[in-house]
Design an enzyme around this catalytic site. Structure first.
Site, PDB file in Angstrom:
ATOM      1  N   ASP A 192      -9.269 -10.083   6.640  1.00 51.77           N
ATOM      2  CA  ASP A 192      -8.431 -10.464   5.316  1.00 51.77           C
ATOM      3  C   ASP A 192      -6.968 -11.079   6.055  1.00 51.77           C
ATOM      4  OD1 ASP A 192      -7.459 -10.556   2.991  1.00 51.77           O
ATOM      5  OD2 ASP A 192      -7.071  -8.166   2.672  1.00 51.77           O
TER       6      ASP A 192
ATOM      7  N   ASP B  15      -0.745  -9.447   8.195  1.00 49.10           N
ATOM      8  CA  ASP B  15      -1.230  -8.641   7.229  1.00 49.10           C
ATOM      9  C   ASP B  15      -2.118  -7.377   7.658  1.00 49.10           C
ATOM     10  OD1 ASP B  15      -1.557  -7.395   4.591  1.00 49.10           O
ATOM     11  OD2 ASP B  15      -3.217  -8.622   3.848  1.00 49.10           O
TER      12      ASP B  15
END
Ligand SMILES: Nc1ncnc2c1ncn2[C@@H]1O[C@H](COP(=O)(O)OP(=O)(O)O)[C@@H](O)[C@H]1O
Ligand SMILES: [Mg+2]
Length: 248
Positions: A196, A179
């Site tokens: 994240d 990501d």
């Protein structure tokens, strides 16, 4: 258990009252009673899937507390990144369990990335849908890399920071972030931090190569847009170059 949830900030308290279920509040108390943090200071980010708060421990050391929301999480999307990862074979099909597994996965991912030497926040603790980690920043959270003005030299250094972290995760930990985008890179004290990381998978995941390719494409897009011309092939070549420097 303490009666109050140690808030220093009204806005943070309001968000808590509105969005968190009883179990989440219990978990926060439990993590606090274990000393992972002492009080919640303020809201850092309110996203669709998670809220991030700045907290501090008893010695005033800052902490980031990321709380996944159970109701609004894209749990169907999460399954794709959980199944196929040999670490999480048995995921039940209920929302809560999927979100709890996701939280644990983000913790484990931070742990293997950190141990491989990548620049990510140090994971500290997790339980159910709550993750406690090192806070990147000082009073406020560090800015996203995309919001910082950098000269050419700084930009190039930032690029090589990202390549270094990706290479360490990939070649040392056999792990893909999955990501990486301009929204998941913080810039702090001249260094890029990847955040994240819940989507991250081991290289043995059937779609890991595809996720890696997407990460590298995003790196190329971001840095090229900022003036450091790196096409996908350049990024791949630079990654291979980096591999030679890494102690495997
Ligand atoms: N460890 C951390 N230290 C400081 N700020 C953080 C940290 N983790 C997340 N943040 C802040 O919270 C925002 C959202 O976090 P992120 O993990 O990207 O969650 P999501 O995108 O799923 O909402 C980030 O853009 C950053 O501003
Ligand atoms: Mg994000």
């Amino acid at each position: 258990m303490k009666g109050k949830l140690f808030f220093k900030d009204e806005k943070a308290k309001k968000i808590f009252d509105k969005v968190f279920d009883y179990n989440t509040l219990l978990i926060l108390h439990e993590l606090a009673s274990k000393g992972w943090f002492d009080c919640i200071l303020h809201v850092v980010s309110t996203g669709k899937e998670a809220h991030v708060f700045k907290a501090q421990d008893i010695n005033a050391k800052p902490r980031a507390v990321k709380i996944y929301k159970i109701e609004t999480s894209e749990f169907k999307n999460m399954i794709k990144y959980i199944e196929g990862d040999i670490r999480f074979k048995h995921v039940r099909r209920d929302k809560r369990h999927i979100v709890f597994t996701w939280t644990k996965k983000e913790y484990k991912n931070l742990d293997i990335a950190k141990k491989a030497g990548a620049n990510v926040p140090m994971p500290l603790a997790y339980r159910d849908n709550v993750l406690v980690m090192e806070f990147i920043g000082d009073e406020n959270a560090a800015p996203l890399l995309k919001d910082v003005n950098l000269n050419n030299e700084e930009l190039e250094k930032a690029y090589w920071d990202v390549i270094d972290s990706v290479a360490k995760m990939l070649f040392k930990a056999k792990f893909v972030h999955a990501d990486i985008s301009e929204y998941n890179m913080l810039y702090w004290k001249g260094k890029v931090y990847l955040i994240d990381i819940g989507q991250g998978v081991l290289l043995s995941h059937p779609h890991a190569k595809e996720f890696l390719e997407r990460d590298l494409r995003n790196i190329s897009k971001f840095f090229s847009k900022r003036g450091l011309k790196k096409d996908l092939e350049d990024v791949k070549r630079d990654l291979k170059e980096k591999k030679k420097e890494i102690q495997l």
